[in-house]
Design a protein around this motif. Structure first.
Motif, PDB file in Angstrom:
ATOM      1  N   VAL A 205      -3.588  -3.089  13.699  1.00 40.47           N
ATOM      2  CA  VAL A 205      -2.532  -2.137  14.038  1.00 40.47           C
ATOM      3  C   VAL A 205      -2.196  -1.338  12.787  1.00 40.47           C
ATOM      4  CG1 VAL A 205      -0.091  -1.922  14.685  1.00 40.47           C
ATOM      5  CG2 VAL A 205      -1.593  -3.489  15.919  1.00 40.47           C
ATOM      6  N   TYR A 206      -1.937  -0.062  12.989  1.00 42.50           N
ATOM      7  CA  TYR A 206      -1.642   0.832  11.880  1.00 42.50           C
ATOM      8  C   TYR A 206      -0.233   1.418  12.038  1.00 42.50           C
ATOM      9  CZ  TYR A 206      -6.717   0.644  11.721  1.00 42.50           C
ATOM     10  OH  TYR A 206      -8.018   0.207  11.683  1.00 42.50           O
ATOM     11  N   LEU A 207       0.373   1.728  10.914  1.00 47.06           N
ATOM     12  CA  LEU A 207       1.647   2.448  10.929  1.00 47.06           C
ATOM     13  C   LEU A 207       1.506   3.624   9.966  1.00 47.06           C
ATOM     14  CD1 LEU A 207       4.540   2.427  12.109  1.00 47.06           C
ATOM     15  CD2 LEU A 207       5.263   1.331   9.975  1.00 47.06           C
ATOM     16  N   GLN A 208       1.352   4.806  10.524  1.00 51.49           N
ATOM     17  CA  GLN A 208       1.279   6.019   9.729  1.00 51.49           C
ATOM     18  C   GLN A 208       2.698   6.493   9.466  1.00 51.49           C
ATOM     19  OE1 GLN A 208      -1.472   7.718   8.441  1.00 51.49           O
ATOM     20  NE2 GLN A 208       0.078   8.950   7.392  1.00 51.49           N
ATOM     21  N   MET A 209       3.044   6.595   8.198  1.00 51.37           N
ATOM     22  CA  MET A 209       4.405   6.960   7.813  1.00 51.37           C
ATOM     23  C   MET A 209       4.370   8.293   7.071  1.00 51.37           C
ATOM     24  SD  MET A 209       5.820   3.234   6.589  1.00 51.37           S
ATOM     25  CE  MET A 209       4.826   3.216   5.103  1.00 51.37           C
ATOM     26  N   ASN A 210       4.952   9.306   7.667  1.00 51.51           N
ATOM     27  CA  ASN A 210       5.009  10.634   7.072  1.00 51.51           C
ATOM     28  C   ASN A 210       6.450  10.997   6.733  1.00 51.51           C
ATOM     29  OD1 ASN A 210       2.211  10.910   7.553  1.00 51.51           O
ATOM     30  ND2 ASN A 210       2.569  11.795   9.581  1.00 51.51           N
ATOM     31  N   SER A 211       6.600  12.033   5.923  1.00 54.97           N
ATOM     32  CA  SER A 211       7.931  12.526   5.533  1.00 54.97           C
ATOM     33  C   SER A 211       8.812  11.377   5.070  1.00 54.97           C
ATOM     34  CB  SER A 211       8.583  13.260   6.716  1.00 54.97           C
ATOM     35  OG  SER A 211       7.782  14.336   7.147  1.00 54.97           O
TER      36      SER A 211
ATOM     37  N   GLY B 204       8.906  12.593   0.837  1.00 56.41           N
ATOM     38  CA  GLY B 204       8.125  13.608   1.516  1.00 56.41           C
ATOM     39  C   GLY B 204       6.665  13.252   1.673  1.00 56.41           C
ATOM     40  N   GLY B 205       6.239  12.206   0.982  1.00 53.68           N
ATOM     41  CA  GLY B 205       4.846  11.787   1.044  1.00 53.68           C
ATOM     42  C   GLY B 205       4.541  10.904   2.233  1.00 53.68           C
ATOM     43  N   SER B 206       3.318  10.390   2.250  1.00 50.07           N
ATOM     44  CA  SER B 206       2.840   9.590   3.379  1.00 50.07           C
ATOM     45  C   SER B 206       2.156   8.324   2.893  1.00 50.07           C
ATOM     46  CB  SER B 206       1.838  10.400   4.218  1.00 50.07           C
ATOM     47  OG  SER B 206       2.421  11.561   4.754  1.00 50.07           O
ATOM     48  N   LEU B 207       2.199   7.329   3.744  1.00 45.62           N
ATOM     49  CA  LEU B 207       1.446   6.097   3.553  1.00 45.62           C
ATOM     50  C   LEU B 207       0.979   5.616   4.912  1.00 45.62           C
ATOM     51  CD1 LEU B 207       3.622   3.981   1.051  1.00 45.62           C
ATOM     52  CD2 LEU B 207       1.367   4.933   0.595  1.00 45.62           C
ATOM     53  N   ARG B 208      -0.119   4.878   4.922  1.00 53.54           N
ATOM     54  CA  ARG B 208      -0.560   4.229   6.153  1.00 53.54           C
ATOM     55  C   ARG B 208      -0.675   2.733   5.918  1.00 53.54           C
ATOM     56  NH1 ARG B 208      -5.871   4.711  10.095  1.00 53.54           N
ATOM     57  NH2 ARG B 208      -6.891   3.527   8.419  1.00 53.54           N
ATOM     58  N   LEU B 209       0.089   1.987   6.678  1.00 54.76           N
ATOM     59  CA  LEU B 209       0.020   0.535   6.623  1.00 54.76           C
ATOM     60  C   LEU B 209      -0.959   0.022   7.660  1.00 54.76           C
ATOM     61  CD1 LEU B 209       3.824  -0.391   6.330  1.00 54.76           C
ATOM     62  CD2 LEU B 209       2.206   0.260   4.530  1.00 54.76           C
ATOM     63  N   SER B 210      -1.612  -1.072   7.325  1.00 54.64           N
ATOM     64  CA  SER B 210      -2.515  -1.736   8.263  1.00 54.64           C
ATOM     65  C   SER B 210      -2.087  -3.183   8.436  1.00 54.64           C
ATOM     66  CB  SER B 210      -3.956  -1.692   7.752  1.00 54.64           C
ATOM     67  OG  SER B 210      -4.421  -0.372   7.619  1.00 54.64           O
ATOM     68  N   CYS B 211      -2.310  -3.691   9.630  1.00 56.97           N
ATOM     69  CA  CYS B 211      -2.047  -5.096   9.925  1.00 56.97           C
ATOM     70  C   CYS B 211      -3.287  -5.663  10.592  1.00 56.97           C
ATOM     71  CB  CYS B 211      -0.837  -5.248  10.831  1.00 56.97           C
ATOM     72  SG  CYS B 211      -0.592  -6.943  11.450  1.00 56.97           S
ATOM     73  N   ALA B 212      -3.986  -6.541   9.899  1.00 57.96           N
ATOM     74  CA  ALA B 212      -5.173  -7.183  10.446  1.00 57.96           C
ATOM     75  C   ALA B 212      -4.761  -8.528  11.034  1.00 57.96           C
ATOM     76  CB  ALA B 212      -6.209  -7.371   9.357  1.00 57.96           C
ATOM     77  N   ALA B 213      -5.027  -8.685  12.324  1.00 56.96           N
ATOM     78  CA  ALA B 213      -4.618  -9.895  13.034  1.00 56.96           C
ATOM     79  C   ALA B 213      -5.812 -10.787  13.323  1.00 56.96           C
ATOM     80  CB  ALA B 213      -3.919  -9.525  14.334  1.00 56.96           C
ATOM     81  N   SER B 214      -5.599 -12.088  13.318  1.00 60.31           N
ATOM     82  CA  SER B 214      -6.650 -13.026  13.665  1.00 60.31           C
ATOM     83  C   SER B 214      -6.030 -14.294  14.227  1.00 60.31           C
ATOM     84  CB  SER B 214      -7.521 -13.346  12.446  1.00 60.31           C
ATOM     85  OG  SER B 214      -6.758 -13.939  11.418  1.00 60.31           O
ATOM     86  N   GLY B 215      -6.867 -15.079  14.917  1.00 64.17           N
ATOM     87  CA  GLY B 215      -6.409 -16.355  15.438  1.00 64.17           C
ATOM     88  C   GLY B 215      -5.811 -16.306  16.829  1.00 64.17           C
ATOM     89  N   PHE B 216      -5.820 -15.133  17.455  1.00 68.31           N
ATOM     90  CA  PHE B 216      -5.297 -15.013  18.816  1.00 68.31           C
ATOM     91  C   PHE B 216      -5.900 -13.765  19.468  1.00 68.31           C
ATOM     92  CE2 PHE B 216      -2.179 -11.531  18.295  1.00 68.31           C
ATOM     93  CZ  PHE B 216      -2.157 -11.441  16.910  1.00 68.31           C
TER      94      PHE B 216
ATOM     95  N   GLU C 129      -0.959  -7.718   6.076  1.00 69.24           N
ATOM     96  CA  GLU C 129      -0.586  -6.313   5.901  1.00 69.24           C
ATOM     97  C   GLU C 129      -1.230  -5.751   4.633  1.00 69.24           C
ATOM     98  OE1 GLU C 129       3.325  -8.430   7.256  1.00 69.24           O
ATOM     99  OE2 GLU C 129       1.647  -8.813   5.892  1.00 69.24           O
ATOM    100  N   SER C 130      -1.475  -4.462   4.659  1.00 69.29           N
ATOM    101  CA  SER C 130      -1.962  -3.766   3.476  1.00 69.29           C
ATOM    102  C   SER C 130      -1.546  -2.303   3.567  1.00 69.29           C
ATOM    103  CB  SER C 130      -3.483  -3.886   3.352  1.00 69.29           C
ATOM    104  OG  SER C 130      -4.120  -3.305   4.476  1.00 69.29           O
ATOM    105  N   GLY C 131      -1.664  -1.589   2.446  1.00 67.37           N
ATOM    106  CA  GLY C 131      -1.397  -0.164   2.440  1.00 67.37           C
ATOM    107  C   GLY C 131      -0.082   0.261   1.827  1.00 67.37           C
ATOM    108  N   GLY C 132       0.742  -0.695   1.436  1.00 69.47           N
ATOM    109  CA  GLY C 132       2.000  -0.331   0.803  1.00 69.47           C
ATOM    110  C   GLY C 132       1.774   0.244  -0.588  1.00 69.47           C
ATOM    111  N   GLY C 133       2.848   0.755  -1.171  1.00 67.37           N
ATOM    112  CA  GLY C 133       2.745   1.304  -2.511  1.00 67.37           C
ATOM    113  C   GLY C 133       3.938   2.169  -2.857  1.00 67.37           C
ATOM    114  N   LEU C 134       3.774   2.934  -3.918  1.00 63.25           N
ATOM    115  CA  LEU C 134       4.822   3.831  -4.412  1.00 63.25           C
ATOM    116  C   LEU C 134       4.450   5.262  -4.058  1.00 63.25           C
ATOM    117  CD1 LEU C 134       7.324   4.466  -6.160  1.00 63.25           C
ATOM    118  CD2 LEU C 134       5.793   4.463  -8.147  1.00 63.25           C
TER     119      LEU C 134
END
Length: 121
Positions: A79-85, A15-27, A6-11
């Motif tokens: 896989v991405y998780l766009q998080m708004n509001s 009301g703000g936004s973040l986008r998390l990413s999940c890079a998968a491998s091995g399957f 996983e990547s993309g976390g933070g402070l």
């Protein structure tokens, strides 16, 4: 060997936004569902969202519907998780997981290491 990063976390302010990413491998991602769980301090892990990789069907917890969007790029096995509001109650460690389906009866099989999301008020 299944590997989820996983990547993309933070402070971020409420009301703000973040986008998390999940890079998968091995399957082969097309054969699975990939989801996001989260765990806040002192609380149980909570399923947030899930996507069936082959067809793109998506599922969301009521607490994030209308604010979060899960998406996939099968060619990149990501896989991405766009998080708004974002709200302070979204503060948690977010984990990427593999599942056979997005059914509540189908528990996660593999977990990433997690990424911290902190939403300040």
């Amino acid at each position: 060997q299944v590997h989820l990063v996983e990547s993309g976390g933070g402070l971020v302010q409420a009301g703000g936004s973040l986008r998390l990413s999940c890079a998968a491998s091995g399957f082969i991602v097309d054969d699975y569902a990939i989801g996001w769980f989260r765990q806040a301090p002192g609380k149980e892990r909570e399923g947030v969202s899930c996507i069936i990789m082959r067809v793109g069907s998506t599922f969301y917890a009521d607490s994030v519907k209308g604010r979060f969007t899960i998406s996939r790029d099968n060619a990149k096995s990501t896989v991405y998780l766009q998080m708004n509001s974002l709200k302070p109650e979204d503060t948690a460690v977010y984990y990427c997981v593999t599942r056979l389906s997005c059914s509540d009866d189908d528990p996660p099989a593999n977990w990433g290491q997690g990424t911290q999301v902190t939403v300040s008020s």
